[in-house]
Enzyme design. Structure first.
Site, PDB file in Angstrom:
ATOM      1  N   ASP A  11       0.802  -1.223   0.000  1.00  0.00           N
ATOM      2  CA  ASP A  11       0.000   0.000   0.000  1.00  0.00           C
ATOM      3  C   ASP A  11       0.837   1.278   0.000  1.00  0.00           C
ATOM      4  O   ASP A  11       2.016   1.275   0.358  1.00  0.00           O
ATOM      5  CB  ASP A  11      -0.857   0.044   1.285  1.00  0.00           C
ATOM      6  CG  ASP A  11      -1.974  -0.973   1.260  1.00  0.00           C
ATOM      7  OD1 ASP A  11      -1.946  -1.893   0.426  1.00  0.00           O
ATOM      8  OD2 ASP A  11      -2.877  -0.852   2.111  1.00  0.00           O
ATOM      9  N   ASP A  12       0.148   2.342  -0.318  1.00  0.00           N
ATOM     10  CA  ASP A  12       0.591   3.738  -0.107  1.00  0.00           C
ATOM     11  C   ASP A  12       1.607   4.259  -1.129  1.00  0.00           C
ATOM     12  O   ASP A  12       2.021   5.404  -1.057  1.00  0.00           O
ATOM     13  CB  ASP A  12       1.163   3.967   1.306  1.00  0.00           C
ATOM     14  CG  ASP A  12       0.131   3.746   2.409  1.00  0.00           C
ATOM     15  OD1 ASP A  12      -1.019   3.413   2.069  1.00  0.00           O
ATOM     16  OD2 ASP A  12       0.476   3.885   3.589  1.00  0.00           O
TER      17      ASP A  12
ATOM     18  N   HIS B 299      -5.315   9.512   0.975  1.00  0.00           N
ATOM     19  CA  HIS B 299      -5.299   8.665   2.168  1.00  0.00           C
ATOM     20  C   HIS B 299      -6.065   9.183   3.388  1.00  0.00           C
ATOM     21  O   HIS B 299      -5.620   9.014   4.520  1.00  0.00           O
ATOM     22  CB  HIS B 299      -3.824   8.394   2.555  1.00  0.00           C
ATOM     23  CG  HIS B 299      -3.622   7.071   3.216  1.00  0.00           C
ATOM     24  ND1 HIS B 299      -3.744   6.886   4.588  1.00  0.00           N
ATOM     25  CD2 HIS B 299      -3.303   5.868   2.726  1.00  0.00           C
ATOM     26  CE1 HIS B 299      -3.491   5.632   4.882  1.00  0.00           C
ATOM     27  NE2 HIS B 299      -3.233   4.976   3.774  1.00  0.00           N
TER      28      HIS B 299
ATOM     29  N   TYR C  83      -6.832   2.773   6.451  1.00  0.00           N
ATOM     30  CA  TYR C  83      -7.073   2.348   7.848  1.00  0.00           C
ATOM     31  C   TYR C  83      -8.172   1.282   7.948  1.00  0.00           C
ATOM     32  O   TYR C  83      -8.648   0.976   9.033  1.00  0.00           O
ATOM     33  CB  TYR C  83      -7.433   3.538   8.748  1.00  0.00           C
ATOM     34  CG  TYR C  83      -6.576   4.752   8.469  1.00  0.00           C
ATOM     35  CD1 TYR C  83      -5.251   4.799   8.909  1.00  0.00           C
ATOM     36  CD2 TYR C  83      -7.060   5.828   7.718  1.00  0.00           C
ATOM     37  CE1 TYR C  83      -4.440   5.901   8.611  1.00  0.00           C
ATOM     38  CE2 TYR C  83      -6.258   6.922   7.412  1.00  0.00           C
ATOM     39  CZ  TYR C  83      -4.948   6.950   7.860  1.00  0.00           C
ATOM     40  OH  TYR C  83      -4.155   8.028   7.561  1.00  0.00           O
TER      41      TYR C  83
ATOM     42  N   HIS D   8       3.611  -2.229   3.142  1.00  0.00           N
ATOM     43  CA  HIS D   8       3.696  -0.886   2.564  1.00  0.00           C
ATOM     44  C   HIS D   8       5.011  -0.735   1.815  1.00  0.00           C
ATOM     45  O   HIS D   8       6.076  -0.820   2.442  1.00  0.00           O
ATOM     46  CB  HIS D   8       3.589   0.165   3.669  1.00  0.00           C
ATOM     47  CG  HIS D   8       2.290   0.101   4.418  1.00  0.00           C
ATOM     48  ND1 HIS D   8       2.078  -0.795   5.443  1.00  0.00           N
ATOM     49  CD2 HIS D   8       1.134   0.796   4.250  1.00  0.00           C
ATOM     50  CE1 HIS D   8       0.837  -0.635   5.887  1.00  0.00           C
ATOM     51  NE2 HIS D   8       0.240   0.315   5.185  1.00  0.00           N
TER      52      HIS D   8
HETATM   53 NI    NI Z   1      -2.590   3.058   3.525  1.00  0.00          NI
END
Ligand code: NI
Length: 263
Positions: free
Chosen positions: A69-70, A125, A162, A214
């Site tokens: 992620d991210d 996000h 989240y 991540h």
């Molecule tokens: Ni995230």
């Protein structure tokens, strides 16, 4: 295919490669209405960009879905090198703002070209449950549109930041053709930046698990070789989300692991 032709023409125009010839509109002949199932199949076939699906049967294999992620971020390229060397495919839940950042578009194109799955992780996000309907739609749609523009693919999965979701988030995801994907194994790699620890936690994945990591952390990318060794020792096959379920996940529905009745 058609999308690529159009975008290449646009690119040439933007890059100033001479004037574009005028395109003469063609008169369309009236057509008979298409039967809905046929139309759905045709639309599916028209989706540009997604590479051929591997023949992986997660009803027989011990499949585990690794998700990152991210990103895309500074370490995503290195991660792609590692995955490609081991012929491993994963799912990347990208943040629109990161795709828009310098180098983001190339990384997203590479993710698609190397057979990984791309998911929507919103524009910047926020917890989606606290947004207005308009804000919520912006977060998902703006990211969808950017990815489609730069990589030529329409995303089929999303992950709410989240893990915060509710009926409104589910409804918007459904409208945009996105399934909601959570996780069953949390590596806490953002908290403990220790590769051995991340590899050990991710390596606890059981058959059908979805593992949360991540790719914006160097330590997570450093953990990947040991993690792949651990999974190989357990006889597990790393797969994408769609491969794990054996089909495109249903828009709006929530997935956090594949549950097997009996093995
Ligand atoms: Ni995230």
């Amino acid at each position: 295919m058609r999308v690529w032709v159009v975008s290449l023409a646009l690119l040439a125009a933007v890059a100033g490669c001479g004037t574009q010839p005028m395109i003469q509109p063609q008169l369309a002949r009236p057509q008979a209405p298409i039967e809905p199932r046929k139309l759905a199949r045709r639309l599916e076939a028209m989706q540009p960009g997604w590479p051929t699906v591997r023949r992986i049967d997660c009803r027989r294999l011990k499949c585990v879905a690794l998700t990152f992620d991210d990103g895309p971020g500074d370490y995503t390229g290195k991660l792609l090198d590692l995955l490609s060397a081991r012929q491993v495919r994963a799912t990347f839940f990208v943040v629109g703002q990161m795709v828009a950042a310098h180098g983001g578009a190339q990384l997203v194109r590479r993710i698609v070209a190397e057979g990984h799955e791309l998911g929507n992780h919103t524009w910047n996000h926020p917890p989606l449950t606290g947004l207005t309907d308009r804000g919520l739609r912006f977060q998902l749609k703006h990211t969808n549109d950017l990815v489609e523009r730069v990589a030529g693919v329409r995303m089929r999965v999303m992950r709410p930041p989240y893990g915060a979701t509710n009926r409104r988030v589910a409804a918007e995801a459904r409208r945009l053709g996105l399934a909601q994907v959570l996780w069953s194994v949390d590596t806490l790699d953002w908290q403990d930046r220790v590769p051995a620890l991340v590899a050990r936690r991710a390596g606890k994945a059981a058959v059908g698990s979805i593992v949360l990591m991540h790719d914006i952390h160097r330590s997570t990318v450093q953990a990947v070789p040991a993690l792949l060794d651990l999974l190989a020792k357990k006889g597990c096959t790393p797969v994408t989300i769609s491969e794990l379920y054996g089909r495109t996940p249903a828009p709006g529905r929530m997935y956090s692991a594949r549950v097997y009745k009996a093995r």
